[in-house]
Design a protein around this motif. Sequence first.
Motif, PDB file in Angstrom:
ATOM      1  N   UNK A  99     -32.615 -34.758  46.272  1.00 55.10           N
ATOM      2  CA  UNK A  99     -33.762 -33.986  45.812  1.00 55.10           C
ATOM      3  C   UNK A  99     -33.910 -32.726  46.701  1.00 55.10           C
ATOM      4  N   UNK A 100     -34.315 -31.647  46.094  1.00 58.84           N
ATOM      5  CA  UNK A 100     -34.523 -30.347  46.746  1.00 58.84           C
ATOM      6  C   UNK A 100     -33.219 -29.637  47.089  1.00 58.84           C
ATOM      7  N   UNK A 101     -32.108 -30.141  46.527  1.00 60.29           N
ATOM      8  CA  UNK A 101     -30.851 -29.422  46.711  1.00 60.29           C
ATOM      9  C   UNK A 101     -30.907 -28.097  45.927  1.00 60.29           C
ATOM     10  N   UNK A 102     -30.572 -26.976  46.592  1.00 61.36           N
ATOM     11  CA  UNK A 102     -30.615 -25.671  45.926  1.00 61.36           C
ATOM     12  C   UNK A 102     -29.417 -25.538  45.005  1.00 61.36           C
ATOM     13  N   UNK A 103     -29.702 -25.285  43.732  1.00 67.31           N
ATOM     14  CA  UNK A 103     -28.646 -25.132  42.731  1.00 67.31           C
ATOM     15  C   UNK A 103     -28.258 -23.654  42.582  1.00 67.31           C
ATOM     16  N   UNK A 104     -29.277 -22.801  42.438  1.00 69.42           N
ATOM     17  CA  UNK A 104     -29.015 -21.370  42.184  1.00 69.42           C
ATOM     18  C   UNK A 104     -30.293 -20.580  42.456  1.00 69.42           C
ATOM     19  N   UNK A 105     -30.113 -19.371  42.991  1.00 71.10           N
ATOM     20  CA  UNK A 105     -31.253 -18.466  43.164  1.00 71.10           C
ATOM     21  C   UNK A 105     -31.059 -17.258  42.257  1.00 71.10           C
ATOM     22  N   UNK A 106     -31.983 -17.126  41.284  1.00 72.44           N
ATOM     23  CA  UNK A 106     -31.886 -16.048  40.288  1.00 72.44           C
ATOM     24  C   UNK A 106     -32.457 -14.739  40.868  1.00 72.44           C
ATOM     25  N   UNK A 107     -31.961 -13.647  40.310  1.00 73.19           N
ATOM     26  CA  UNK A 107     -32.434 -12.323  40.763  1.00 73.19           C
ATOM     27  C   UNK A 107     -32.571 -11.416  39.550  1.00 73.19           C
ATOM     28  N   UNK A 108     -33.824 -11.035  39.260  1.00 70.83           N
ATOM     29  CA  UNK A 108     -34.119 -10.101  38.161  1.00 70.83           C
ATOM     30  C   UNK A 108     -34.888  -8.888  38.738  1.00 70.83           C
ATOM     31  N   UNK A 109     -34.660  -7.723  38.143  1.00 72.54           N
ATOM     32  CA  UNK A 109     -35.303  -6.492  38.635  1.00 72.54           C
ATOM     33  C   UNK A 109     -36.072  -5.815  37.511  1.00 72.54           C
ATOM     34  N   UNK A 110     -37.129  -5.051  37.893  1.00 72.39           N
ATOM     35  CA  UNK A 110     -37.941  -4.297  36.936  1.00 72.39           C
ATOM     36  C   UNK A 110     -38.144  -2.893  37.509  1.00 72.39           C
ATOM     37  N   UNK A 111     -37.830  -1.840  36.713  1.00 75.00           N
ATOM     38  CA  UNK A 111     -37.901  -0.464  37.178  1.00 75.00           C
ATOM     39  C   UNK A 111     -39.333   0.036  37.255  1.00 75.00           C
TER      40      UNK A 111
END
Length: 808
Positions: free
Chosen positions: A261-273
């Motif tokens: 539990x709490x294993x990091x799978x992926x960190x997403x990154x989205x941007x807004x101008x």
Amino acid sequence: MVCVVTVQRPKRYVSVLFVFCGVWSVALSVTRYSIPEEMEEGSVVANLATDLGFDVRGLSQREVKLDIIHSKKYLEINKHTGELYILEKIDREYLCPMKLEVYAPCLLKLDVILKNPLRIFNVELEITDINDNAPHFRRDRMELDISESASPGETFSLTNAVDPDVRTNSMKTYYLSENEHFSIEIQSGSDGAKYGGLVLKKGLDREEQAVHNLILTAVDGGIPARSGTASIIVRVLDTNDNAPQFDRQIYTVNITENSPIQTLVLKLNATDLDEGSNAEIEYSFTLYTSEKTQEVFSLNPNTGEIKVKGVIDFEETKMFEMHIQAKDKGSYPLSGQCKVLLFVNDVNDNYPEITIKSFQGTIKENVAMGTVLAVISISDRDSGDNGHVDLLINEHLPFALNKSSEGYFTLVVSETLDRETVSEYDITFKVTDRGTPPLYDNETLVLQLLDVNDNAPLFPKSFYTIHVMENNAPGSLLSSVTAFDPDLHENQYLVYFIVEKEICNISISMLFSINPEDGNLYALKTFDYEREKEFLFHIEARDSGAPPLSSDVTVHIIIIDQNDNTPVIVSPWRAQGSVLEEVIPRSTDKGYLISKVIAIDADSVQNSRITYQFLQITDATLFSLDQYNGEIRTMRMFSYRDPRHHRLVIVAKDNGDPELSATVTIKLSTVEHVIKVFSETTEFPLEYDIFSDLNLYLLIGLGSVSFLLLITILVIIVLKCQKPKPAKPTPPCRNSVISQRNSTIADSTLVSSDAYWYSLFLAETRKGKVVVRQPVPKGAGYMVSSLPRSTGLTETSESTASTLQVGN
């Protein structure tokens, strides 16, 4: 070879599929049937007796059993007709819930097990879908905020409709109520699900229409089709013209099952101008992400980190698909979307399973090699080497495992069994997969061997020697002759009996008896050592098996002599109860033989050894008695002081315990002259001698002689007239003195094995003289014969004497 049979029923059908009709070992190849779900209870699926080729009449005796693998018992077999019928309605959606994988048929695996002989048929029942479920939306009301600056062609995600039915009966398409601004775009997910997206066809004008109410209809492909609806409320927002953008549209990630539990799978990154609140992004799962996925993974709305929050099981789900949107915080927020695909890597986390399909707990010890004892199936839910299972049994057992089909093994007898060596086996089955590290499980079965009559009774000795004292009581216990049989129950129950034979024309069963249950040997009569000395016969022990087995043992009965015969005085002979009178001259010298006492004993060895002693004597200094040969001699010459009459009582005793004895009384009278005297014992009788030693007392001597002669004649007359008492008859074949005893021991032969009688003697009787002869050949005994008084003792007279010889 494949055989398909279709049976028409009202609005339904049953397909029967036979795959690989051949039989290999115990487990048969798979037979497949196909039926629709929701069939009524009691509906007949197929006739297994006809399809599988076994006789319906023997089903009740063969104990048919239906084993449904990993499921409830939906079906049963009619043991009278062999028909497979519905026991409980089958809901395909409950039995095989829809998963993300590519469509697979819903199979219900059955094992049909017949005993006597053991046969197993593998049956697969395919449950086909019917259109019994209508599509429905997870949300009946969907609200959308769309900026007026949205460009035509922009797509907005909607809650999809789900239909638990499959294939043609599942969700097919969406219909949107008529309007000029929006249209519906249908997309298909990796699991075949249909998703609807709201597409803007024409720019929006909030001042013209701020809210748009739409109806979305979901229709499946069944016949007739079923449908469900949801309302869409579109609110037109003011302009926020930059939407967040992800750096990639599709992310692919591999993850290991059972990750903590709490294993990091992926960190997403989205941007807004945009700037300010219009540039602040919040991450969230879209409605395209299944609820199961959201239960296993969590998404941080601020950082975009995807972490494990549930159990990841490769055997349940091999791939997860996430649809994630990034929405800004502007007055009229805009959003961007991406898709994350998570592929689960298998680990060896499932223990192999072992199932005993059939087992014989008891078998006979003489069972043939190759006999099937058990049928075992093995499985492992893992994949690859983690799911490859090996089955072993403990070593040094007379059993072997044979693979009959994929996942099935038979346990067979590989060596000869012997219950007397090992009566029970603990058979441990161990299943091990090939994972790293390997996992294993085991199960132990107990096999008991039933006894068969394969061991003959065994005596501890091959020859029994039993000593029995003569004069035993009839019915006395002699010994216990018992055997041992390592078999069980009736195969171990022994019966004893004597092998019949005859001894001296007498059946052995009249002499001995044996208790048939415990082997106790009894004497039926009293034995006499002087008549019988030993017996040799066989005793047989027979068990109660079928067929019975037996063995015998030799028994040697030896009769032991007992001192049960009293010595008999045969010389000097006298009538029973009478006193013997002897006359001797007073002028005898020292060592003169007065008489010789001879006694015989019918016993043997020590019990027959005779010794002689004076019981009474008038003058111990005048007479002597040889204790071994019984000779009475003078120890000195008579003097004028010695009395003329003497009384000698001689006792003859044997050497037994207790000792037995006989006595003889001799009255001695001394005279100056005697007519007859005996010389020392020889084989020839002494002739009469007349003494004529004249002295000064001639007249006195003649008078005394005349007087003694008169007395002698009177005594002889009295003895002649006396009638002797009859003796008891002697048993036949008895090794003892044989005498008629009607008047005397004349015409008889007395036999004894005593070495003390080696010497010769001669004694006077009323009828003749008694002679003890030399020993017969090989020490068989001594003969005592009688001769008439008038007959001289010669070789001829010896041959005419009556003689009875009895060997030892």
